[in-house]
Design an enzyme around this catalytic site. Structure first.
Site, PDB file in Angstrom:
ATOM      1  N   THR A 173       0.852  -1.367  -0.192  1.00 46.41           N
ATOM      2  CA  THR A 173      -0.140   0.164   0.075  1.00 46.41           C
ATOM      3  C   THR A 173       0.920   1.160   0.018  1.00 46.41           C
ATOM      4  OG1 THR A 173      -1.695  -1.110   1.260  1.00 46.41           O
ATOM      5  CG2 THR A 173      -1.867   1.131   1.317  1.00 46.41           C
ATOM      6  N   GLU A 216      -3.506  -6.658   6.935  1.00 45.58           N
ATOM      7  CA  GLU A 216      -3.211  -6.764   8.261  1.00 45.58           C
ATOM      8  C   GLU A 216      -3.660  -8.240   8.728  1.00 45.58           C
ATOM      9  OE1 GLU A 216      -1.263  -4.056   9.963  1.00 45.58           O
ATOM     10  OE2 GLU A 216      -0.921  -4.272   7.787  1.00 45.58           O
TER      11      GLU A 216
END
Length: 401
Positions: free
Chosen positions: A167, A378
């Site tokens: 990201t 995550e």
């Protein structure tokens, strides 16, 4: 745990809410359609956030401030950084999740630096925008399966490997790369390195086309004999088999409640908009038993209850981090609950809004697409449930797979 939000954090929540409505929402659809185009409007906003952070580091608005609790002179713990970051992110994602991820100097790599860097590294990397590179083509949520290597060579480490789904990987100033010092040792040898763009051997391979969060660039990066200064290894360079993977995983204890908060924010946006669309058709009465309500009204009450449960789980995990309490279990619980709730609520709101929910006339369909990643990155839903089971049963990763 005091469930009242501290007074010093309330201005952060209000400011983030105003940004979500006045800055993010008006340009949300524009950058959803213009994937990989950098949102220039965020540059000035990021500078404003930097000013907030410098003025009061304990009540900041960005991911750079998550990390270890600070100790007061009397030995008590000063809380605020993780809590304010989560609540600020929640409100910003009420506007647009992709924009929060694309915000300069607010990357997940910054949270990783804050969690494990020493004082010298914190000062040296201050002001840098850091992405985080964990996932590999053959390694997803099982971070212990990382195959990128880091071999010590004098005053440098030589990195070799490939990272995907990074990201802000192209726009960030540097990337926090997870690599193994010795593959034969296993997870205990995994360390994180700050690699700045422009370092020879670091190459951008491609930018991914995605289902959602299109305002945020998602990169694939190759490392081929990439020489990184030894002082860029975050934390302790020694391989501690007894401690194992714990040092590296401290990063997730801070970032998982943050991602949970992002899911809660986008779910809140969907719920509120659905209530507005149905305002002429439903009279809300919270004293009435759910079984006596219309099907749509009952569904809204159930979603609100699920949302509130997710909200307080995330707040608890953030509060524990700020107060130096071990929160690995609570961080995974909050991420698992919020990831699932955020995705289910946004999708259900699309359905209940009918044709308005399915078209680009409303942002409901976009929020549903954006929410999916929050149940994946995550650590996926399945990985979180596995971690929770291990913690509750007291079993190791080798005992419960």
């Amino acid at each position: 745990m005091n469930i009242e939000i501290p007074k010093k954090i309330r201005p952060i929540i209000n400011n983030a809410h105003q940004v979500a409505l006045s800055v993010f929402r008006p340009i949300s659809r524009k950058y959803d359609k213009a994937e990989h185009e950098a949102p220039k409007e965020l540059d000035m906003l990021a500078s404003v956030l930097d000013g907030f952070n410098e003025g009061d580091p304990e009540s900041s608005a960005g991911a750079t401030r998550t990390g270890k609790g600070r100790i007061n002179d009397d030995g008590t713990v000063k809380n605020g950084a993780n809590m304010s970051t989560c609540l600020g992110a929640m409100e910003l994602c009420y506007g647009d999740t992709g924009f929060l991820l694309a915000m300069p100097r607010q990357g997940l790599g910054n949270a990783a630096i804050a969690a494990v860097a020493n004082d010298e590294q914190l000062k040296r990397f201050e002001g840098k925008w850091a992405a985080m590179a964990i996932t590999e083509p053959g390694c997803g949520s099982d971070s212990a399966a990382i195959r990128t290597t880091a071999v010590k060579d004098g005053d440098h480490y030589v990195l070799n490997g490939e990272k995907i789904f990074v990201t802000s990987g192209e726009r960030a100033d540097c990337v926090v790369v997870w690599a193994s010092l010795d593959l034969s040792v296993g997870r205990a040898a995994i360390k994180s390195f700050v690699v700045e763009w422009g370092t020879p051997g670091m190459e951008l391979v491609r930018l991914e086309k995605k289902l959602g969060i299109k305002a945020s660039d998602t990169a694939a990066i190759n490392f081929s004999d990439c020489r990184v200064p030894a002082e860029n290894l975050l934390g302790n360079p020694d391989i501690d088999v007894k401690k194992g993977f714990g040092g590296v995983m401290e990063t997730f204890d801070n970032t998982r409640p943050l991602v949970a908060s992002m899911a809660i924010g986008v779910a809140k946006a969907s719920l509120e908009r659905l209530r507005e669309l149905l305002a002429d058709h439903i009279e809300y009465d919270y004293d009435k038993p759910v079984d006596n309500c219309s099907a749509v009204e009952a569904e809204l009450y159930r979603m609100e209850a699920e949302w509130e449960a997710a909200y307080w789980l995330a707040i608890k995990a953030a509060w524990m981090a700020d107060n130096k309490k071990s929160n690995s279990l609570e961080a995974s619980i909050s991420k698992a609950k919020a990831g699932r709730v955020g995705n289910s609520i946004t999708l259900r709101c699309v359905e209940l809004a009918g044709t308005l929910g399915y078209t680009e006339e409303e942002l409901l369909e976009k929020w549903a697409r954006d929410s999916k990643i929050l149940d994946i990155f995550e650590g996926t839903q399945q990985i979180q449930l596995l971690i929770i089971a291990r913690r509750l049963l007291g079993l190791s990763s080798s005992e419960l797979k």
